[in-house]
Design an enzyme around this catalytic site. Structure first.
Site, mmCIF file in Angstrom:
data_model
loop_
_atom_site.group_PDB
_atom_site.id
_atom_site.type_symbol
_atom_site.label_atom_id
_atom_site.label_comp_id
_atom_site.label_asym_id
_atom_site.label_seq_id
_atom_site.Cartn_x
_atom_site.Cartn_y
_atom_site.Cartn_z
ATOM 1 N N GLY A 10 9.703 22.381 70.800
ATOM 2 C CA GLY A 10 8.245 22.422 70.842
ATOM 3 C C GLY A 10 7.648 23.807 70.977
ATOM 4 O O GLY A 10 6.431 23.938 71.156
ATOM 5 N N LYS A 13 9.177 27.180 66.659
ATOM 6 C CA LYS A 13 10.177 27.913 65.869
ATOM 7 C C LYS A 13 10.048 27.667 64.368
ATOM 8 O O LYS A 13 10.047 28.605 63.577
ATOM 9 C CB LYS A 13 11.594 27.519 66.312
ATOM 10 C CG LYS A 13 11.948 27.864 67.729
ATOM 11 C CD LYS A 13 13.373 27.455 68.049
ATOM 12 C CE LYS A 13 13.670 26.009 67.718
ATOM 13 N NZ LYS A 13 12.770 25.050 68.419
ATOM 14 N N THR A 15 7.527 26.568 62.638
ATOM 15 C CA THR A 15 6.264 27.092 62.116
ATOM 16 C C THR A 15 6.354 28.599 61.912
ATOM 17 O O THR A 15 5.969 29.122 60.853
ATOM 18 C CB THR A 15 5.107 26.759 63.072
ATOM 19 O OG1 THR A 15 4.981 25.339 63.180
ATOM 20 C CG2 THR A 15 3.801 27.346 62.561
ATOM 21 N N GLU A 31 16.745 24.241 60.928
ATOM 22 C CA GLU A 31 17.698 23.439 61.683
ATOM 23 C C GLU A 31 17.764 22.014 61.130
ATOM 24 O O GLU A 31 16.768 21.445 60.710
ATOM 25 C CB GLU A 31 17.273 23.399 63.154
ATOM 26 C CG GLU A 31 18.313 22.799 64.077
ATOM 27 C CD GLU A 31 17.891 22.900 65.528
ATOM 28 O OE1 GLU A 31 18.776 23.022 66.379
ATOM 29 O OE2 GLU A 31 16.683 22.859 65.816
ATOM 30 N N TYR A 43 18.845 10.724 72.150
ATOM 31 C CA TYR A 43 17.695 10.604 73.045
ATOM 32 C C TYR A 43 17.611 9.219 73.691
ATOM 33 O O TYR A 43 17.003 9.060 74.748
ATOM 34 C CB TYR A 43 16.403 10.939 72.305
ATOM 35 C CG TYR A 43 16.222 12.428 72.103
ATOM 36 C CD1 TYR A 43 16.163 13.290 73.196
ATOM 37 C CD2 TYR A 43 16.123 12.981 70.835
ATOM 38 C CE1 TYR A 43 16.013 14.654 73.031
ATOM 39 C CE2 TYR A 43 15.964 14.350 70.657
ATOM 40 C CZ TYR A 43 15.911 15.180 71.759
ATOM 41 O OH TYR A 43 15.771 16.536 71.599
ATOM 42 N N ASP A 78 15.902 29.206 61.760
ATOM 43 C CA ASP A 78 15.301 28.410 62.837
ATOM 44 C C ASP A 78 16.422 27.976 63.788
ATOM 45 O O ASP A 78 17.165 27.059 63.497
ATOM 46 C CB ASP A 78 14.597 27.208 62.207
ATOM 47 C CG ASP A 78 14.049 26.219 63.216
ATOM 48 O OD1 ASP A 78 14.189 26.442 64.425
ATOM 49 O OD2 ASP A 78 13.480 25.200 62.783
ATOM 50 N N GLU A 145 11.611 11.974 70.437
ATOM 51 C CA GLU A 145 11.343 13.009 71.434
ATOM 52 C C GLU A 145 10.459 12.512 72.569
ATOM 53 O O GLU A 145 10.433 13.119 73.642
ATOM 54 C CB GLU A 145 10.683 14.223 70.771
ATOM 55 C CG GLU A 145 11.603 15.018 69.871
ATOM 56 C CD GLU A 145 10.925 16.242 69.280
ATOM 57 O OE1 GLU A 145 11.652 17.123 68.780
ATOM 58 O OE2 GLU A 145 9.682 16.326 69.316
#
Length: 208
Positions: A10, A13, A15, A31, A43, A78, A145
């Site tokens: 968040g 990176k 962007t 990535e 998650y 990234d 997430e």
């Protein structure tokens, strides 16, 4: 030349990677997130899937490093293989999500990779507070997430600070992200490119 954008989940990176690649004409490498076969499982059950996820990321990042070494021009990446090991893998181990046996196997594999890969020419670290990261994670709305615990983000932030200040041996440019909006404010983006220009193309530039 090899440039890396580093930072917690968040932090922006992807962007910044996109914006810098467009600004300088660099080739971006992103990535593997959207096509990662373990991420959603991870998650849902971090303890069960930590080793699988980390090995997958290690494999992907090592492949990226080999490709970058063979690619002409400047590559902007990234997240790096080094963060994957010293931040994310270390965090999973500290939180008890990996056995000592799995951790040793992983680190032995990484140490063999180190004999082949080299440090990036420049790492740009996006430093952000936990509240800033959480806000960005909520905004982009990736379902997997939204289940992350605050403790996980906090631990990663601490690991990043230790990695940048005490473990990483390469050249680092730190960008404090909380008060920047480099995607929407031209002056914020220019403040970053001005610093990059001085580091890469100034009086003592990095050799290509």
């Amino acid at each position: 030349m090899h440039i890396v954008i580093a930072g917690n989940i968040g932090s922006g990176k992807s962007t910044l990677t996109r914006l810098l690649s467009q600004h300088y004409g660099w080739t971006p490498r992103y990535e593997s997130v959207d096509h990662n076969p373990y991420l959603e499982d991870y998650y849902r059950d971090i303890h069960r899937w930590s080793f699988n996820l980390e090995v997958y990321f290690l494999k992907e990042r090592f492949r990226d490093m080999l490709a970058i070494a063979q690619t002409p021009g400047t590559i902007i990446q990234d997240r790096s293989i080094f963060e994957g090991v010293y931040v994310f893998m270390a965090n999973n181990k500290a939180m008890g999500h990996l056995s000592d046996r799995d951790y040793r196997t992983y680190m032995e594999l990484f140490e063999q990779m180190l004999s082949i890969i080299k440090l990036p020419d420049l790492m740009i670290y996006l430093r952000a507070s936990v509240s800033h990261l959480v806000n960005n994670i909520q905004k982009r709305g990736r379902d997997y997430e939204q289940t992350m615990k605050l403790e996980y983000i906090e631990n990663l932030n601490q690991r990043y600070e230790d990695f940048i200040n005490n473990q990483y041996k390469g050249r680092v440019m730190i960008v404090d992200k909380d008060n920047l909006d480099f995607e929407n404010r031209r002056e914020d983006f220019s403040s970053i490119t001005s610093r990059i220009d001085k580091l890469l193309y100034g009086l003592f530039p990095i050799e290509n």
